[in-house]
Design a protein around this motif. Structure first.
Motif, PDB file in Angstrom:
ATOM      1  N   LEU A  14       0.831  -1.199   0.000  1.00 10.36           N
ATOM      2  CA  LEU A  14       0.000   0.000   0.000  1.00 10.36           C
ATOM      3  C   LEU A  14       0.869   1.253   0.000  1.00 10.36           C
ATOM      4  O   LEU A  14       0.574   2.226  -0.678  1.00 10.36           O
ATOM      5  CB  LEU A  14      -0.928   0.000   1.220  1.00 10.36           C
ATOM      6  CG  LEU A  14      -2.193  -0.849   1.065  1.00 10.36           C
ATOM      7  CD1 LEU A  14      -2.917  -0.967   2.378  1.00 10.36           C
ATOM      8  CD2 LEU A  14      -3.095  -0.245   0.004  1.00 10.36           C
ATOM      9  N   ASN A  15       1.967   1.196   0.724  1.00 11.74           N
ATOM     10  CA  ASN A  15       2.853   2.357   0.752  1.00 11.74           C
ATOM     11  C   ASN A  15       3.484   2.609  -0.610  1.00 11.74           C
ATOM     12  O   ASN A  15       3.749   3.735  -1.000  1.00 11.74           O
ATOM     13  CB  ASN A  15       3.982   2.136   1.769  1.00 11.74           C
ATOM     14  CG  ASN A  15       3.465   2.361   3.189  1.00 11.74           C
ATOM     15  OD1 ASN A  15       2.408   2.962   3.343  1.00 11.74           O
ATOM     16  ND2 ASN A  15       4.190   1.873   4.173  1.00 11.74           N
ATOM     17  N   ILE A  16       3.733   1.509  -1.346  1.00  8.58           N
ATOM     18  CA  ILE A  16       4.393   1.648  -2.637  1.00  8.58           C
ATOM     19  C   ILE A  16       3.445   2.233  -3.679  1.00  8.58           C
ATOM     20  O   ILE A  16       3.779   3.150  -4.405  1.00  8.58           O
ATOM     21  CB  ILE A  16       4.908   0.266  -3.137  1.00  8.58           C
ATOM     22  CG1 ILE A  16       6.024  -0.208  -2.229  1.00  8.58           C
ATOM     23  CG2 ILE A  16       5.405   0.339  -4.572  1.00  8.58           C
ATOM     24  CD1 ILE A  16       6.363  -1.668  -2.420  1.00  8.58           C
ATOM     25  N   SER A  17       2.238   1.681  -3.722  1.00  7.67           N
ATOM     26  CA  SER A  17       1.416   1.999  -4.885  1.00  7.67           C
ATOM     27  C   SER A  17       0.070   2.630  -4.558  1.00  7.67           C
ATOM     28  O   SER A  17      -0.629   3.056  -5.463  1.00  7.67           O
ATOM     29  CB  SER A  17       1.161   0.714  -5.670  1.00  7.67           C
ATOM     30  OG  SER A  17       0.443  -0.179  -4.852  1.00  7.67           O
ATOM     31  N   GLY A  18      -0.276   2.696  -3.324  1.00  9.33           N
ATOM     32  CA  GLY A  18      -1.641   3.117  -3.009  1.00  9.33           C
ATOM     33  C   GLY A  18      -1.904   4.592  -3.185  1.00  9.33           C
ATOM     34  O   GLY A  18      -3.041   5.015  -3.324  1.00  9.33           O
ATOM     35  N   ASN A  19      -0.882   5.410  -3.175  1.00  6.70           N
ATOM     36  CA  ASN A  19      -1.122   6.854  -3.204  1.00  6.70           C
ATOM     37  C   ASN A  19      -0.370   7.521  -4.344  1.00  6.70           C
ATOM     38  O   ASN A  19       0.305   8.527  -4.143  1.00  6.70           O
ATOM     39  CB  ASN A  19      -0.681   7.469  -1.872  1.00  6.70           C
ATOM     40  CG  ASN A  19      -1.521   6.925  -0.725  1.00  6.70           C
ATOM     41  OD1 ASN A  19      -2.746   6.969  -0.790  1.00  6.70           O
ATOM     42  ND2 ASN A  19      -0.866   6.403   0.295  1.00  6.70           N
ATOM     43  N   ILE A  20      -0.465   6.989  -5.526  1.00  7.65           N
ATOM     44  CA  ILE A  20       0.227   7.603  -6.664  1.00  7.65           C
ATOM     45  C   ILE A  20      -0.514   8.885  -7.046  1.00  7.65           C
ATOM     46  O   ILE A  20      -1.717   8.871  -7.300  1.00  7.65           O
ATOM     47  CB  ILE A  20       0.287   6.614  -7.855  1.00  7.65           C
ATOM     48  CG1 ILE A  20       1.298   5.520  -7.531  1.00  7.65           C
ATOM     49  CG2 ILE A  20       0.689   7.341  -9.142  1.00  7.65           C
ATOM     50  CD1 ILE A  20       1.478   4.488  -8.602  1.00  7.65           C
ATOM     51  N   SER A  21       0.225   9.978  -7.069  1.00  6.06           N
ATOM     52  CA  SER A  21      -0.375  11.272  -7.407  1.00  6.06           C
ATOM     53  C   SER A  21      -0.140  11.563  -8.893  1.00  6.06           C
ATOM     54  O   SER A  21       0.634  10.864  -9.553  1.00  6.06           O
ATOM     55  CB  SER A  21       0.264  12.369  -6.561  1.00  6.06           C
ATOM     56  OG  SER A  21       1.631  12.481  -6.939  1.00  6.06           O
ATOM     57  N   PHE A  22      -0.791  12.644  -9.381  1.00  5.75           N
ATOM     58  CA  PHE A  22      -0.560  13.031 -10.775  1.00  5.75           C
ATOM     59  C   PHE A  22       0.872  13.520 -10.981  1.00  5.75           C
ATOM     60  O   PHE A  22       1.417  13.447 -12.076  1.00  5.75           O
ATOM     61  CB  PHE A  22      -1.582  14.087 -11.218  1.00  5.75           C
ATOM     62  CG  PHE A  22      -2.888  13.456 -11.637  1.00  5.75           C
ATOM     63  CD1 PHE A  22      -2.966  12.669 -12.780  1.00  5.75           C
ATOM     64  CD2 PHE A  22      -4.039  13.628 -10.877  1.00  5.75           C
ATOM     65  CE1 PHE A  22      -4.154  12.070 -13.165  1.00  5.75           C
ATOM     66  CE2 PHE A  22      -5.236  13.035 -11.259  1.00  5.75           C
ATOM     67  CZ  PHE A  22      -5.297  12.248 -12.400  1.00  5.75           C
ATOM     68  N   THR A  23       1.483  14.015  -9.877  1.00  5.75           N
ATOM     69  CA  THR A  23       2.896  14.395  -9.976  1.00  5.75           C
ATOM     70  C   THR A  23       3.734  13.152 -10.271  1.00  5.75           C
ATOM     71  O   THR A  23       4.652  13.180 -11.104  1.00  5.75           O
ATOM     72  CB  THR A  23       3.363  15.026  -8.646  1.00  5.75           C
ATOM     73  OG1 THR A  23       2.431  16.038  -8.280  1.00  5.75           O
ATOM     74  CG2 THR A  23       4.757  15.628  -8.770  1.00  5.75           C
ATOM     75  N   LEU A  27       6.087  12.374 -13.447  1.00  2.00           N
ATOM     76  CA  LEU A  27       7.489  11.952 -13.345  1.00  2.00           C
ATOM     77  C   LEU A  27       7.755  10.696 -14.186  1.00  2.00           C
ATOM     78  O   LEU A  27       8.818  10.557 -14.793  1.00  2.00           O
ATOM     79  CB  LEU A  27       7.853  11.686 -11.883  1.00  2.00           C
ATOM     80  CG  LEU A  27       8.006  12.950 -10.996  1.00  2.00           C
ATOM     81  CD1 LEU A  27       8.173  12.552  -9.527  1.00  2.00           C
ATOM     82  CD2 LEU A  27       9.203  13.769 -11.468  1.00  2.00           C
ATOM     83  N   ALA A  28       6.745   9.811 -14.213  1.00  4.90           N
ATOM     84  CA  ALA A  28       6.911   8.564 -14.992  1.00  4.90           C
ATOM     85  C   ALA A  28       7.038   8.850 -16.487  1.00  4.90           C
ATOM     86  O   ALA A  28       7.511   8.002 -17.254  1.00  4.90           O
ATOM     87  CB  ALA A  28       5.738   7.618 -14.732  1.00  4.90           C
ATOM     88  N   LEU A  29       6.619  10.074 -16.882  1.00  6.41           N
ATOM     89  CA  LEU A  29       6.735  10.437 -18.304  1.00  6.41           C
ATOM     90  C   LEU A  29       8.182  10.454 -18.768  1.00  6.41           C
ATOM     91  O   LEU A  29       8.452  10.404 -19.968  1.00  6.41           O
ATOM     92  CB  LEU A  29       6.116  11.823 -18.553  1.00  6.41           C
ATOM     93  CG  LEU A  29       4.593  11.875 -18.668  1.00  6.41           C
ATOM     94  CD1 LEU A  29       4.132  13.322 -18.782  1.00  6.41           C
ATOM     95  CD2 LEU A  29       4.118  11.087 -19.888  1.00  6.41           C
ATOM     96  N   CYS A  30       9.128  10.527 -17.794  1.00  5.80           N
ATOM     97  CA  CYS A  30      10.537  10.515 -18.206  1.00  5.80           C
ATOM     98  C   CYS A  30      10.872   9.222 -18.964  1.00  5.80           C
ATOM     99  O   CYS A  30      11.742   9.203 -19.835  1.00  5.80           O
ATOM    100  CB  CYS A  30      11.460  10.715 -17.004  1.00  5.80           C
ATOM    101  SG  CYS A  30      11.469   9.322 -15.874  1.00  5.80           S
TER     102      CYS A  30
END
Lengths: 273, 205
Positions: A14-23, A27-30
């Protein structure tokens, strides 16, 4: 003890993936930038496609995210509308891909809709899933997407093979065979071609890659054992759904490529050899 | 005068760029060999295919033994009126398997002898036959259906000179044996030497 381990894994996930923000998404766009740079340096010429794919995936997933959020918040009656839009889009895609088959859109909508309805019907009747939108929509989308590929493969392969082997098909018809008998070898090949990828995927599941539903559940914090149970249901569902789609698409395509008097349709006979 | 085996009445068949055949009328005698001749693209093969309903006319009608071909059971009609194409078609398996596709109880030896092939070929794979042998096998397979008529679409065009003469003799002997034979050919010589009657198809305007 094992329960504690599972709980710890769930907490960690949950800590890894539960709170992915639009920011985080931005960043993943890199990584997309890496693909664009590779395409540019190697002169592959896919920069435009990469940008279109990135934009479309963002817009489409954002839109479906809002739609699903709305439907899941007590508007479950819209479930059929969402599934209907998915079937419609899949039909247009598959029908266009197979446009050399007369009536390809009708074949596509029949195969995809029947595969989705049949498979979801069996799952709900057996009590494996509830009729809740949260269960039906994601599973339905998997069946529809997979059935779309299967339907296109069956239609394209069957049409191309019958056109390429029309002398042999007509030699069989001349012996008094029905259109089904005359087309049988190529009908079988088309069904095998369409069904084998899902069967192979099922054979190597867990050995070559962790499949999507299972990965998603694990990242969301579920226990791996719960995740594999869902994944198994998904794999079996896709096997059944694809077989259903291949069956309907094969039968319906044959009806479109032969007349009721067991003649190849003219458009198929006049393809240059 | 005996009733013709086949009759075309004011037949039209449409193609992508207008009619392939238009206002076509002719009869085919019950016995002997009738050649259909004409230039390439005149619609000879199309006319032949109308006789066992591999295709249907867009206007007019075609009859067999005085009855519209549409009134027959199409599968039964095709067994009675056999069509053999320009390029020999062999199916997977042995020569005997090919004959069994037409009739599971076929007497392979007798059929092979009838078309001038050795019965020793029965167990050979059909896909290794020469073009001439394959065309004779196509004829044997057609005969295995016990037809009353044979429709032959340029059956010698893919053959070398040596094979061609043999197949021509075979076709003539089948006609002499009582079968109605309709032969599409673009060779005036073949029509003159083999046929009892000739139907000329005019070039498309």
């Amino acid at each position: 003890m094992s329960m504690m381990v599972i709980a710890a894994v769930e907490h960690s996930s949950l800590n890894i993936s539960g709170n992915i923000s639009f920011t985080d998404v931005a960043l993943a766009l890199c990584l997309v930038a890496v693909a664009v740079v590779v395409s540019r340096i190697r002169e592959v010429g896919l920069e435009g496609d990469l940008l279109v794919a990135t934009f479309r995936s963002f817009a489409q997933l954002l839109a479906i995210g809002y739609v699903l959020d709305y439907v899941f918040r007590g508007h479950g009656v819209l479930t059929l509308v969402v599934l209907g839009v998915m079937v419609g889009t899949a039909t247009i895609t598959s029908g266009r891909r197979s446009r050399l088959v007369p009536g390809s859109y009708a074949v596509a909508v029949g195969a995809i809709a029947l595969a989705a309805a049949g498979t979801l019907g069996v799952l709900t009747l057996l009590g494996i899933i509830t009729t809740n939108a949260r269960a039906v929509i994601p599973l339905g989308s998997m069946i529809i997407s997979s059935a779309m590929n299967t339907t296109s493969l069956v239609m394209v392969r069957l049409r191309d093979d019958l056109a390429a082997h029309r002398r042999e098909v007509e030699a069989r018809l001349s012996l008094g065979q029905t259109s089904h008998q005359a087309a049988a070898p190529w009908h079988r090949t088309a069904m095998r071609t369409a069904m084998l990828p899902t069967i192979d995927q099922t054979k190597v599941v867990g050995l070559v890659a962790l499949p999507g539903a299972m990965t998603g559940m694990i990242l969301a914090g579920a226990s791996p054992l719960a995740a594999i149970r869902l994944q198994l249901v998904v794999m079996y569902m896709l096997l059944g759904g694809n077989a259903f789609a291949a069956l309907v698409a094969g039968e319906a395509t044959l009806r479109r490529l032969f007349t009721r008097h067991h003649q190849l349709v003219r458009s198929l006979r006049r393809v240059p050899t | 005068m005996a009733e013709p085996r086949f009759a075309y009445r004011d037949v039209r068949v449409d193609g992508d760029d207008g009619p392939i055949v238009e206002h076509f009328s002719a009869t085919v005698a019950r016995t002997g060999l009738t050649a259909v001749v004409g230039p390439s693209g005149a619609g000879k093969s199309t006319l032949l295919r109308l006789l066992n309903r591999l295709d249907d006319p867009d206007a007019g009608d075609v009859s067999c033994d005085g009855r519209n071909v549409r009134d027959y059971d199409v599968l039964d009609l095709r067994r009675r009126v056999q069509h053999v194409g320009q390029v020999p078609v062999t199916f997977a398996g042995s020569v005997a398997d090919n004959l069994a596709m037409a009739d599971p109880d076929a007497d392979a030896d007798a059929l092979l002898e009838r078309v001038g092939l050795s019965p020793a070929l029965a167990d050979r794979r059909a896909d290794v036959l020469s073009v001439g042998e394959a065309q004779r096998l196509s004829l044997a397979r057609a005969l295995a259906c016990g037809p009353e008529a044979l429709l032959l679409d340029e059956p010698t065009s893919a053959l070398d000179t040596a094979s061609k003469g043999g197949v021509e003799q075979l076709i003539r002997s089948l006609a002499d044996g009582g079968l109605t034979v309709v032969l599409v050919t673009h060779e005036a010589r073949q029509a003159t030497e083999l046929a009892d009657a000739v139907i000329e198809v005019a070039a498309r305007a």
